[in-house]
Scaffold this motif. Structure first.
Motif, PDB file in Angstrom:
ATOM      1  N   ARG A 276       9.763  18.920 -19.334  1.00 54.35           N
ATOM      2  CA  ARG A 276      10.940  19.781 -19.427  1.00 54.35           C
ATOM      3  C   ARG A 276      12.035  19.335 -18.460  1.00 54.35           C
ATOM      4  NH1 ARG A 276       9.510  25.454 -18.227  1.00 54.35           N
ATOM      5  NH2 ARG A 276       7.335  24.932 -17.782  1.00 54.35           N
ATOM      6  N   ALA A 277      11.653  18.896 -17.279  1.00 59.73           N
ATOM      7  CA  ALA A 277      12.652  18.411 -16.321  1.00 59.73           C
ATOM      8  C   ALA A 277      13.349  17.177 -16.846  1.00 59.73           C
ATOM      9  CB  ALA A 277      11.984  18.109 -14.974  1.00 59.73           C
ATOM     10  N   LEU A 278      12.587  16.275 -17.469  1.00 56.97           N
ATOM     11  CA  LEU A 278      13.163  15.057 -18.021  1.00 56.97           C
ATOM     12  C   LEU A 278      14.127  15.375 -19.155  1.00 56.97           C
ATOM     13  CD1 LEU A 278      13.021  11.955 -17.775  1.00 56.97           C
ATOM     14  CD2 LEU A 278      11.243  11.988 -19.534  1.00 56.97           C
ATOM     15  N   GLU A 279      13.762  16.328 -19.999  1.00 59.48           N
ATOM     16  CA  GLU A 279      14.605  16.693 -21.148  1.00 59.48           C
ATOM     17  C   GLU A 279      15.869  17.437 -20.723  1.00 59.48           C
ATOM     18  OE1 GLU A 279      12.038  18.965 -23.646  1.00 59.48           O
ATOM     19  OE2 GLU A 279      10.956  17.209 -24.415  1.00 59.48           O
ATOM     20  N   SER A 280      15.755  18.313 -19.725  1.00 59.66           N
ATOM     21  CA  SER A 280      16.883  19.159 -19.326  1.00 59.66           C
ATOM     22  C   SER A 280      17.766  18.521 -18.251  1.00 59.66           C
ATOM     23  CB  SER A 280      16.370  20.502 -18.804  1.00 59.66           C
ATOM     24  OG  SER A 280      15.662  20.321 -17.584  1.00 59.66           O
ATOM     25  N   GLY A 281      17.200  17.563 -17.509  1.00 62.13           N
ATOM     26  CA  GLY A 281      17.941  16.983 -16.392  1.00 62.13           C
ATOM     27  C   GLY A 281      17.904  17.843 -15.144  1.00 62.13           C
ATOM     28  N   GLU A 282      17.175  18.946 -15.188  1.00 65.53           N
ATOM     29  CA  GLU A 282      17.075  19.839 -14.038  1.00 65.53           C
ATOM     30  C   GLU A 282      16.174  19.220 -12.979  1.00 65.53           C
ATOM     31  OE1 GLU A 282      15.529  24.375 -12.877  1.00 65.53           O
ATOM     32  OE2 GLU A 282      15.440  23.688 -14.970  1.00 65.53           O
ATOM     33  N   SER A 283      16.495  19.469 -11.719  1.00 63.98           N
ATOM     34  CA  SER A 283      15.623  19.037 -10.642  1.00 63.98           C
ATOM     35  C   SER A 283      14.266  19.713 -10.810  1.00 63.98           C
ATOM     36  CB  SER A 283      16.228  19.422  -9.292  1.00 63.98           C
ATOM     37  OG  SER A 283      15.297  19.190  -8.263  1.00 63.98           O
ATOM     38  N   ILE A 284      13.206  18.943 -10.583  1.00 58.40           N
ATOM     39  CA  ILE A 284      11.873  19.490 -10.842  1.00 58.40           C
ATOM     40  C   ILE A 284      11.402  20.452  -9.757  1.00 58.40           C
ATOM     41  CG2 ILE A 284      10.506  17.684  -9.702  1.00 58.40           C
ATOM     42  CD1 ILE A 284       8.675  17.765 -12.240  1.00 58.40           C
ATOM     43  N   LEU A 285      11.953  20.357  -8.550  1.00 59.96           N
ATOM     44  CA  LEU A 285      11.455  21.197  -7.468  1.00 59.96           C
ATOM     45  C   LEU A 285      11.653  22.688  -7.736  1.00 59.96           C
ATOM     46  CD1 LEU A 285      10.120  21.614  -4.764  1.00 59.96           C
ATOM     47  CD2 LEU A 285      12.323  21.169  -3.648  1.00 59.96           C
ATOM     48  N   PRO A 286      12.845  23.141  -8.150  1.00 59.70           N
ATOM     49  CA  PRO A 286      12.971  24.579  -8.434  1.00 59.70           C
ATOM     50  C   PRO A 286      12.005  25.045  -9.522  1.00 59.70           C
ATOM     51  CG  PRO A 286      15.133  23.566  -8.266  1.00 59.70           C
ATOM     52  CD  PRO A 286      14.139  22.456  -8.271  1.00 59.70           C
ATOM     53  N   MET A 287      11.703  24.186 -10.481  1.00 59.01           N
ATOM     54  CA  MET A 287      10.755  24.545 -11.541  1.00 59.01           C
ATOM     55  C   MET A 287       9.348  24.701 -10.962  1.00 59.01           C
ATOM     56  SD  MET A 287      12.215  21.895 -14.426  1.00 59.01           S
ATOM     57  CE  MET A 287      11.161  22.471 -15.762  1.00 59.01           C
ATOM     58  N   ILE A 288       8.969  23.785 -10.071  1.00 64.38           N
ATOM     59  CA  ILE A 288       7.653  23.889  -9.427  1.00 64.38           C
ATOM     60  C   ILE A 288       7.549  25.194  -8.650  1.00 64.38           C
ATOM     61  CG2 ILE A 288       6.133  22.869  -7.682  1.00 64.38           C
ATOM     62  CD1 ILE A 288       7.417  20.136  -8.350  1.00 64.38           C
ATOM     63  N   GLU A 289       8.611  25.503  -7.902  1.00 60.74           N
ATOM     64  CA  GLU A 289       8.595  26.718  -7.083  1.00 60.74           C
ATOM     65  C   GLU A 289       8.501  27.970  -7.958  1.00 60.74           C
ATOM     66  OE1 GLU A 289      11.070  25.165  -3.152  1.00 60.74           O
ATOM     67  OE2 GLU A 289      12.157  26.149  -4.785  1.00 60.74           O
ATOM     68  N   ARG A 290       9.249  27.997  -9.063  1.00 60.59           N
ATOM     69  CA  ARG A 290       9.252  29.178  -9.938  1.00 60.59           C
ATOM     70  C   ARG A 290       7.919  29.365 -10.635  1.00 60.59           C
ATOM     71  NH1 ARG A 290      14.274  27.231 -11.883  1.00 60.59           N
ATOM     72  NH2 ARG A 290      13.192  26.500 -13.771  1.00 60.59           N
ATOM     73  N   GLU A 291       7.354  28.283 -11.145  1.00 63.11           N
ATOM     74  CA  GLU A 291       6.225  28.411 -12.068  1.00 63.11           C
ATOM     75  C   GLU A 291       4.869  28.102 -11.434  1.00 63.11           C
ATOM     76  OE1 GLU A 291       6.861  26.998 -16.034  1.00 63.11           O
ATOM     77  OE2 GLU A 291       9.022  26.808 -15.713  1.00 63.11           O
ATOM     78  N   MET A 292       4.865  27.464 -10.269  1.00 71.23           N
ATOM     79  CA  MET A 292       3.590  27.157  -9.625  1.00 71.23           C
ATOM     80  C   MET A 292       3.465  27.819  -8.253  1.00 71.23           C
ATOM     81  SD  MET A 292       3.012  23.164 -10.768  1.00 71.23           S
ATOM     82  CE  MET A 292       1.223  23.243 -10.725  1.00 71.23           C
ATOM     83  N   GLY A 293       4.589  28.314  -7.713  1.00 69.57           N
ATOM     84  CA  GLY A 293       4.538  29.068  -6.460  1.00 69.57           C
ATOM     85  C   GLY A 293       4.210  28.238  -5.243  1.00 69.57           C
ATOM     86  N   ILE A 294       4.539  26.949  -5.280  1.00 64.44           N
ATOM     87  CA  ILE A 294       4.322  26.087  -4.114  1.00 64.44           C
ATOM     88  C   ILE A 294       5.589  25.284  -3.857  1.00 64.44           C
ATOM     89  CG2 ILE A 294       1.813  25.902  -4.415  1.00 64.44           C
ATOM     90  CD1 ILE A 294       2.280  23.144  -5.697  1.00 64.44           C
ATOM     91  N   THR A 295       5.670  24.707  -2.654  1.00 60.54           N
ATOM     92  CA  THR A 295       6.848  23.911  -2.280  1.00 60.54           C
ATOM     93  C   THR A 295       6.425  22.918  -1.193  1.00 60.54           C
ATOM     94  OG1 THR A 295       9.193  24.101  -1.667  1.00 60.54           O
ATOM     95  CG2 THR A 295       7.647  25.441  -0.411  1.00 60.54           C
ATOM     96  N   PRO A 296       7.112  21.787  -1.076  1.00 59.70           N
ATOM     97  CA  PRO A 296       6.778  20.859   0.015  1.00 59.70           C
ATOM     98  C   PRO A 296       6.961  21.515   1.376  1.00 59.70           C
ATOM     99  CG  PRO A 296       8.144  19.759  -1.626  1.00 59.70           C
ATOM    100  CD  PRO A 296       8.143  21.221  -1.971  1.00 59.70           C
ATOM    101  N   ALA A 297       6.034  21.279   2.282  1.00 59.40           N
ATOM    102  CA  ALA A 297       6.097  21.874   3.625  1.00 59.40           C
ATOM    103  C   ALA A 297       7.271  21.283   4.393  1.00 59.40           C
ATOM    104  CB  ALA A 297       4.810  21.612   4.375  1.00 59.40           C
ATOM    105  N   PRO A 298       8.144  22.121   4.963  1.00 55.70           N
ATOM    106  CA  PRO A 298       9.225  21.591   5.802  1.00 55.70           C
ATOM    107  C   PRO A 298       8.649  20.851   7.016  1.00 55.70           C
ATOM    108  CG  PRO A 298       9.581  23.912   5.288  1.00 55.70           C
ATOM    109  CD  PRO A 298       8.186  23.581   4.857  1.00 55.70           C
ATOM    110  N   ALA A 299       9.370  19.854   7.497  1.00 52.86           N
ATOM    111  CA  ALA A 299       8.903  19.047   8.624  1.00 52.86           C
ATOM    112  C   ALA A 299       9.158  19.779   9.942  1.00 52.86           C
ATOM    113  CB  ALA A 299       9.597  17.695   8.623  1.00 52.86           C
ATOM    114  N   HIS A 300       8.394  19.369  10.941  1.00 48.05           N
ATOM    115  CA  HIS A 300       8.570  19.938  12.279  1.00 48.05           C
ATOM    116  C   HIS A 300       8.238  18.876  13.317  1.00 48.05           C
ATOM    117  CE1 HIS A 300       4.194  20.261  12.876  1.00 48.05           C
ATOM    118  NE2 HIS A 300       4.128  20.725  11.636  1.00 48.05           N
ATOM    119  N   SER A 301       8.517  19.171  14.559  1.00 48.71           N
ATOM    120  CA  SER A 301       8.305  18.235  15.664  1.00 48.71           C
ATOM    121  C   SER A 301       6.829  17.912  15.833  1.00 48.71           C
ATOM    122  CB  SER A 301       8.857  18.833  16.962  1.00 48.71           C
ATOM    123  OG  SER A 301       8.479  18.053  18.078  1.00 48.71           O
TER     124      SER A 301
END
Length: 645
Positions: A276-301
């Protein structure tokens, strides 16, 4: 792409053909007019109004004329170097059309500043990231250049619309042209390479989600590394601290927030999201967050109990597919991949299963940038945390392409100089940024004692792109004093953060040595800003003086000739001695009171004392045979003494 060694001439031909076309004039800072353009249409308040094509013709011709005085030598003499650090989109940002809107700096516009850099004796240009960055999870109004979306593409905002009519020109050509112009003036160009983190939304995510660490989306708002109450503030993660870290309740809560990558969490849904991301051109990250409820961990020191906030726009690369053997026994059964103080430091805590495909991609990125732009090296962002085998492989490829490559380590402390040199670096950030947060005689003397023994050159700096400005610590006077202090240090390379030359007070960032109390002030890393290029007072005359003196006494200013002279109250002194000459640099570190310098105490029986430089005017007094100098608060002096044998 345009062939190397033809780019400047091709650009000159292009602008010569544009001179008589109707092009909107632009305002530029008068300080940039090193080429002596005389056809300004207007001038006021430190700016001039120019025909852009006519100005660029004059400027490019001047660059070519100026180049006859320089030879681009492969091997850089680090003992006689000066580094200029620039965030291009900020350095040459300006309201060129006086519309009230700041336009991004560009590769072309920065070329206008090169003659000014040569007046400052710059021979190494260090460019903060110029790569394409993510527009999701923006910090500030423009976003951090370190939130790299692609290592193989450039920030499109660095393209200059003045070049829109030039045929067969790519943005890659624009950077390569800047590099060619620098080489004409014997300026090496070093890029910031970002091999340890990427934007949380990036070009690799769709095909390689396993290259990152994932957390439950619900914990994102308060996500932060665990505070380890049993350990001190800003503690280094050494092996003896691992048990304390992993036995902490806060660490167990932290580890519980991590999840499997999306392709492992739900393979069928992941395949559908990719389609769906390839067909729509939408960034895949917001789709992952909406439909899978996960996100890459922000970095820290990687430092324990650090006060730096987490970096919400970037995530660490997962350089190993497994955890270090040193921590496996501490981990809960079935622990998903996670990132913590130790896993960040892959140089100390490597796993046993390298992510070879990712490693090869990072090496390929370095090779691509070297070959495409003909640059001269890299500053490796968080490079001291890279796995040793990866770093060795990367450096081999770099040096195969560019045997004389400049390789800069971000290591924050001089004490790591042997390791940095052994790894293959020839320059490191070092401790200067930290020393300059508390400028006292004893502290500076301790710093100076270790410099002659270093096995690697360090930045001689009172500020960096990651610290507050030196002017915010002590005004123009302190900025001038510390410029003199840093110019003659053994194994130190004078380092100028863009804007220092006009006493800029607004920081690029305040991640290190913050003196703002955490205030939410604009920072050039994240906000659209300009340097105060119309400031009537500049550091340029002092920098030119320093350049001339350093060249004149280059044989004297060697680490083997260096020593610390006795301080005189708040006056700190360091010196170089050879045969019958003593070169002494003196600093009144008292911000409020004059101090009396007695030259007899520097070297009893000196035959003659010559004043070479003073950062602020003071005055000689000569009662009898004793020479004294009344030093103003935050004043620096450079003296040459002729000695009686």
């Amino acid at each position: 792409m345009i062939r190397q060694d033809e780019r400047i001439n091709r650009m000159l031909e292009y602008f010569a053909g544009c001179q008589f076309k109707k092009v909107e004039p632009i305002w530029i800072p008068a300080l940039w007019n090193e080429c002596g353009y005389l056809s300004a249409l207007d001038n006021k308040d430190g700016e001039i109004l120019v025909d852009p094509a006519g100005f660029m013709v004059k400027h490019l011709q001047y660059l070519l004329e100026l180049s006859s005085g320089y030879v681009n030598i492969d091997q850089t003499d680090l003992d006689n170097s000066v580094i200029y650090c620039s965030l291009l989109r900020y350095t040459s940002a300006w309201d060129y059309n006086h519309t009230g809107n700041i336009q991004s700096g560009t590769f072309l516009k920065f070329m206008i500043l090169l003659p000014m850099l040569k007046k400052m004796n710059v021979n190494i240009l260090y460019l903060l990231p110029v790569t394409q960055y993510s527009h999701l999870n923006l910090k500030g109004d423009i976003g951090s250049p370190y939130a790299v979306y692609s290592l193989f593409d450039l920030d499109e905002n660095l393209h200059d619309s003045l070049l829109d009519g030039m045929e067969n020109l790519t943005i890659h050509d624009e950077l390569a042209t800047l590099v060619e112009a620098c080489h004409l003036l014997d300026i090496k160009v070093v890029l910031d390479l970002i091999p340890r983190v990427s934007a949380r939304d990036n070009v690799f995510l769709a095909e390689h989600p396993e290259w990152f660490y994932w957390i439950d989306l619900n914990v994102l708002p308060g996500f932060q590394p665990p505070k380890i109450a049993e350990l001190e503030f800003f503690a280094e993660c050494t092996p003896d601290k691992l048990e304390t870290i992993y036995r902490s309740e806060e660490t167990l809560v932290f580890l519980n927030q991590f999840r499997l990558p999306p392709n492992e969490l739900d393979a069928a849904l992941w395949s559908d999201l990719k389609r769906r991301a390839l067909e729509s051109g939408e960034s895949i990250l917001p789709m992952i967050e909406r439909e899978m409820g996960i996100t890459p961990a922000p970095a820290h020191s990687d430092w324990i109990n650090d006060v730096q906030p987490i970096w919400t726009d970037v995530a660490f690369f997962r350089l190993y597919n497994d955890a270090s053997p040193l921590v496996r026994s501490y981990l809960p059964e079935g622990q998903p991949p996670y990132v913590l103080f130790d896993t960040i430091k892959c140089n100390v805590y490597p796993g046993e299963e390298p992510n070879r495909e990712l490693w090869n991609t990072l090496i390929e990125a370095a090779s691509f940038q070297l070959n495409t732009y003909n640059i001269d090296g890299f500053r490796m962002d968080i490079g001291h945390t890279l796995p040793v085998p990866l770093q060795e492989s990367m450096f081999k490829v770099i040096k195969d392409i560019k045997p004389t490559a400049i390789l800069i380590s971000e290591d924050l402390f001089n004490r790591n100089h042997r390791e940095a040199a052994r790894t293959g670096y020839n320059v490191m950030l070092g401790s200067g940024w930290n020393i300059m947060t508390d400028i006292r005689v004893e502290r500076l003397e301790e710093y100076l004692r270790e410099l002659p023994e270093l096995q690697i050159h360090v930045f001689a700096c009172s500020e960096t792109a990651d610290t507050p400005r030196i002017t915010s610590r002590g005004g123009v006077e302190l900025a001038r004093l510390m410029t003199v202090f840093n110019y003659f240090l053994p194994n130190g390379i004078p380092y100028l953060t863009t804007g220092m030359e006009v006493y800029e007070e607004q920081p690029l960032n305040c991640g290190l040595g913050d003196n703002t109390g955490g205030a939410d002030i604009p920072k050039a890393f994240f906000n659209t800003m300009t340097i105060n290029w119309t400031n009537e007072s500049t550091l340029l005359p002092l920098l030119e003086q320093l350049k001339q003196i350093k060249r004149q006494y280059s044989n004297l200013l060697k680490p083997t000739n260096f020593y610390l002279s006795d301080s005189q109250g708040d006056i700190m002194i360091y010196s170089y001695y050879l045969k019958d000459e003593l070169f002494s640099v003196c600093f009144n570190l008292n911000p409020e009171k004059e101090q009396t310098l007695k030259t007899e105490l520097i070297y009893p029986g000196a035959k003659k004392t010559n004043l070479l430089i003073e950062s602020e005017q003071g005055g000689w007094n000569k009662p009898g045979s004793e020479e004294t100098y009344e030093m103003r608060p935050y004043q620096a002096l450079v003296l040459l003494m002729e000695l009686i044998k």
